[in-house]
Design a protein around this motif. Structure first.
Motif, PDB file in Angstrom:
ATOM      1  N   UNK A  23       0.857  -1.185   0.000  1.00 33.41           N
ATOM      2  CA  UNK A  23       0.000   0.000   0.000  1.00 33.41           C
ATOM      3  C   UNK A  23       0.894   1.237   0.000  1.00 33.41           C
ATOM      4  N   UNK A  24       0.316   2.367  -0.328  1.00 27.76           N
ATOM      5  CA  UNK A  24       1.067   3.622  -0.325  1.00 27.76           C
ATOM      6  C   UNK A  24       1.621   3.898   1.071  1.00 27.76           C
ATOM      7  N   UNK A  25       0.806   3.640   2.085  1.00 27.92           N
ATOM      8  CA  UNK A  25       1.215   3.916   3.461  1.00 27.92           C
ATOM      9  C   UNK A  25       2.427   3.083   3.867  1.00 27.92           C
ATOM     10  N   UNK A  26       2.576   1.877   3.311  1.00 27.79           N
ATOM     11  CA  UNK A  26       3.691   0.992   3.655  1.00 27.79           C
ATOM     12  C   UNK A  26       4.982   1.349   2.925  1.00 27.79           C
ATOM     13  N   UNK A  27       4.877   2.192   1.895  1.00 27.18           N
ATOM     14  CA  UNK A  27       6.068   2.505   1.094  1.00 27.18           C
ATOM     15  C   UNK A  27       7.091   3.287   1.896  1.00 27.18           C
ATOM     16  N   UNK A  28       8.263   2.717   1.993  1.00 26.70           N
ATOM     17  CA  UNK A  28       9.395   3.325   2.681  1.00 26.70           C
ATOM     18  C   UNK A  28      10.623   2.586   2.174  1.00 26.70           C
ATOM     19  N   UNK A  29      11.582   3.294   1.607  1.00 22.96           N
ATOM     20  CA  UNK A  29      12.694   2.610   0.952  1.00 22.96           C
ATOM     21  C   UNK A  29      13.527   1.782   1.924  1.00 22.96           C
ATOM     22  N   UNK A  30      13.421   2.042   3.207  1.00 22.98           N
ATOM     23  CA  UNK A  30      14.150   1.221   4.173  1.00 22.98           C
ATOM     24  C   UNK A  30      13.468  -0.148   4.354  1.00 22.98           C
ATOM     25  N   UNK A  31      12.251  -0.279   3.840  1.00 25.19           N
ATOM     26  CA  UNK A  31      11.494  -1.533   3.913  1.00 25.19           C
ATOM     27  C   UNK A  31      11.846  -2.395   2.698  1.00 25.19           C
ATOM     28  N   UNK A  32      12.190  -3.642   2.937  1.00 27.83           N
ATOM     29  CA  UNK A  32      12.603  -4.534   1.844  1.00 27.83           C
ATOM     30  C   UNK A  32      11.476  -4.763   0.841  1.00 27.83           C
ATOM     31  N   UNK A  33      10.229  -4.746   1.288  1.00 26.97           N
ATOM     32  CA  UNK A  33       9.098  -4.922   0.370  1.00 26.97           C
ATOM     33  C   UNK A  33       8.979  -3.748  -0.587  1.00 26.97           C
ATOM     34  N   UNK A  34       9.249  -2.552  -0.100  1.00 30.93           N
ATOM     35  CA  UNK A  34       9.229  -1.374  -0.975  1.00 30.93           C
ATOM     36  C   UNK A  34      10.330  -1.487  -2.025  1.00 30.93           C
ATOM     37  N   UNK A  35      11.499  -1.914  -1.608  1.00 29.62           N
ATOM     38  CA  UNK A  35      12.602  -2.079  -2.568  1.00 29.62           C
ATOM     39  C   UNK A  35      12.250  -3.130  -3.621  1.00 29.62           C
ATOM     40  N   UNK A  36      11.579  -4.204  -3.204  1.00 28.26           N
ATOM     41  CA  UNK A  36      11.143  -5.231  -4.153  1.00 28.26           C
ATOM     42  C   UNK A  36      10.203  -4.618  -5.184  1.00 28.26           C
ATOM     43  N   UNK A  37       9.253  -3.807  -4.729  1.00 24.53           N
ATOM     44  CA  UNK A  37       8.296  -3.153  -5.632  1.00 24.53           C
ATOM     45  C   UNK A  37       9.023  -2.203  -6.582  1.00 24.53           C
ATOM     46  N   UNK A  38       9.930  -1.392  -6.047  1.00 21.14           N
ATOM     47  CA  UNK A  38      10.679  -0.438  -6.867  1.00 21.14           C
ATOM     48  C   UNK A  38      11.463  -1.184  -7.950  1.00 21.14           C
ATOM     49  N   UNK A  39      12.133  -2.261  -7.589  1.00 21.15           N
ATOM     50  CA  UNK A  39      12.909  -3.032  -8.561  1.00 21.15           C
ATOM     51  C   UNK A  39      11.984  -3.635  -9.613  1.00 21.15           C
ATOM     52  N   UNK A  40      10.813  -4.094  -9.209  1.00 19.15           N
ATOM     53  CA  UNK A  40       9.838  -4.651 -10.155  1.00 19.15           C
ATOM     54  C   UNK A  40       9.391  -3.575 -11.144  1.00 19.15           C
ATOM     55  N   UNK A  41       9.097  -2.392 -10.632  1.00 21.88           N
ATOM     56  CA  UNK A  41       8.665  -1.284 -11.499  1.00 21.88           C
ATOM     57  C   UNK A  41       9.810  -0.866 -12.423  1.00 21.88           C
ATOM     58  N   UNK A  42      11.018  -0.794 -11.897  1.00 25.76           N
ATOM     59  CA  UNK A  42      12.175  -0.434 -12.736  1.00 25.76           C
ATOM     60  C   UNK A  42      12.364  -1.469 -13.842  1.00 25.76           C
ATOM     61  N   UNK A  43      12.195  -2.748 -13.531  1.00 25.24           N
ATOM     62  CA  UNK A  43      12.287  -3.786 -14.569  1.00 25.24           C
ATOM     63  C   UNK A  43      11.239  -3.558 -15.656  1.00 25.24           C
ATOM     64  N   UNK A  44      10.035  -3.174 -15.254  1.00 21.82           N
ATOM     65  CA  UNK A  44       8.959  -2.900 -16.218  1.00 21.82           C
ATOM     66  C   UNK A  44       9.313  -1.674 -17.072  1.00 21.82           C
TER      67      UNK A  44
END
Length: 179
Positions: free
Chosen positions: A26-47
């Protein structure tokens, strides 16, 4: 997920509520120190790489701005910066835009008519009202849902959505109350 190439250093990814659910964040959970956020960012960057053919180095000079939308999704803006980051700053920066929508009305009567049309309950506790001469601005804490947005825009004009605009309104307009 919609990807928009602005230029060789700037990309925008629009994530719908379904995209957010598929990515399990969720937007509220987004924080680059969170590994799940980094996973999402990497997924979006791959796209983005797949869609644009551009190579983005997520470990390089990268600024990521996140803006929530009213329908459960968010917009991610990636900017590859030319400026070198200090060695101590190893990861990209994720900046969340907390600014809500700002609407302007020609008169207080227009604002009151809009409140009647949208319904006080749909706006209660979510807005601040400012005035300047006969004009009135409504600063919302978050973006309105699509049905409310259309109704609001029948009575007023969308001015923008960012922290700076909210601050300028608060500084240069007289506070007239809240809803």
């Amino acid at each position: 997920m919609n990807i928009h190439l602005i230029n060789k250093n700037k990309f925008i990814a629009e994530l719908s509520e379904k995209d957010m659910n598929d990515l399990d964040i969720t937007y509220e959970e987004m924080d680059y120190s969170n590994i799940e956020t980094r996973r999402v960012i990497w997924t979006v960057i791959d796209k983005i790489r797949e869609t644009s053919g551009c190579d983005i180095d997520p470990t390089g000079n990268l600024l990521i701005e996140a803006v929530a939308d009213s329908e459960g999704g968010c917009v991610l803006c990636f900017t590859v910066t030319e400026r070198r980051r200090p060695v101590s700053q190893k990861s990209p920066v994720l900046k969340k835009n907390r600014g809500g929508a700002v609407y302007e009305f020609d008169t207080m009567d227009s604002l009151l008519d809009m409140i009647k049309a949208v319904g006080y309950k749909n706006l209660s506790g979510k807005c601040r009202v400012f005035k300047r001469k006969s004009r009135v601005r409504l600063v919302m804490n978050k973006l309105p849902a699509q049905p409310e947005k259309k109704s609001i825009e029948e009575y007023g004009r969308f001015i923008g959505q960012d922290d700076l605009l909210n601050a300028q309104t608060a500084e240069h307009w007289e506070r007239a109350g809240g809803i």
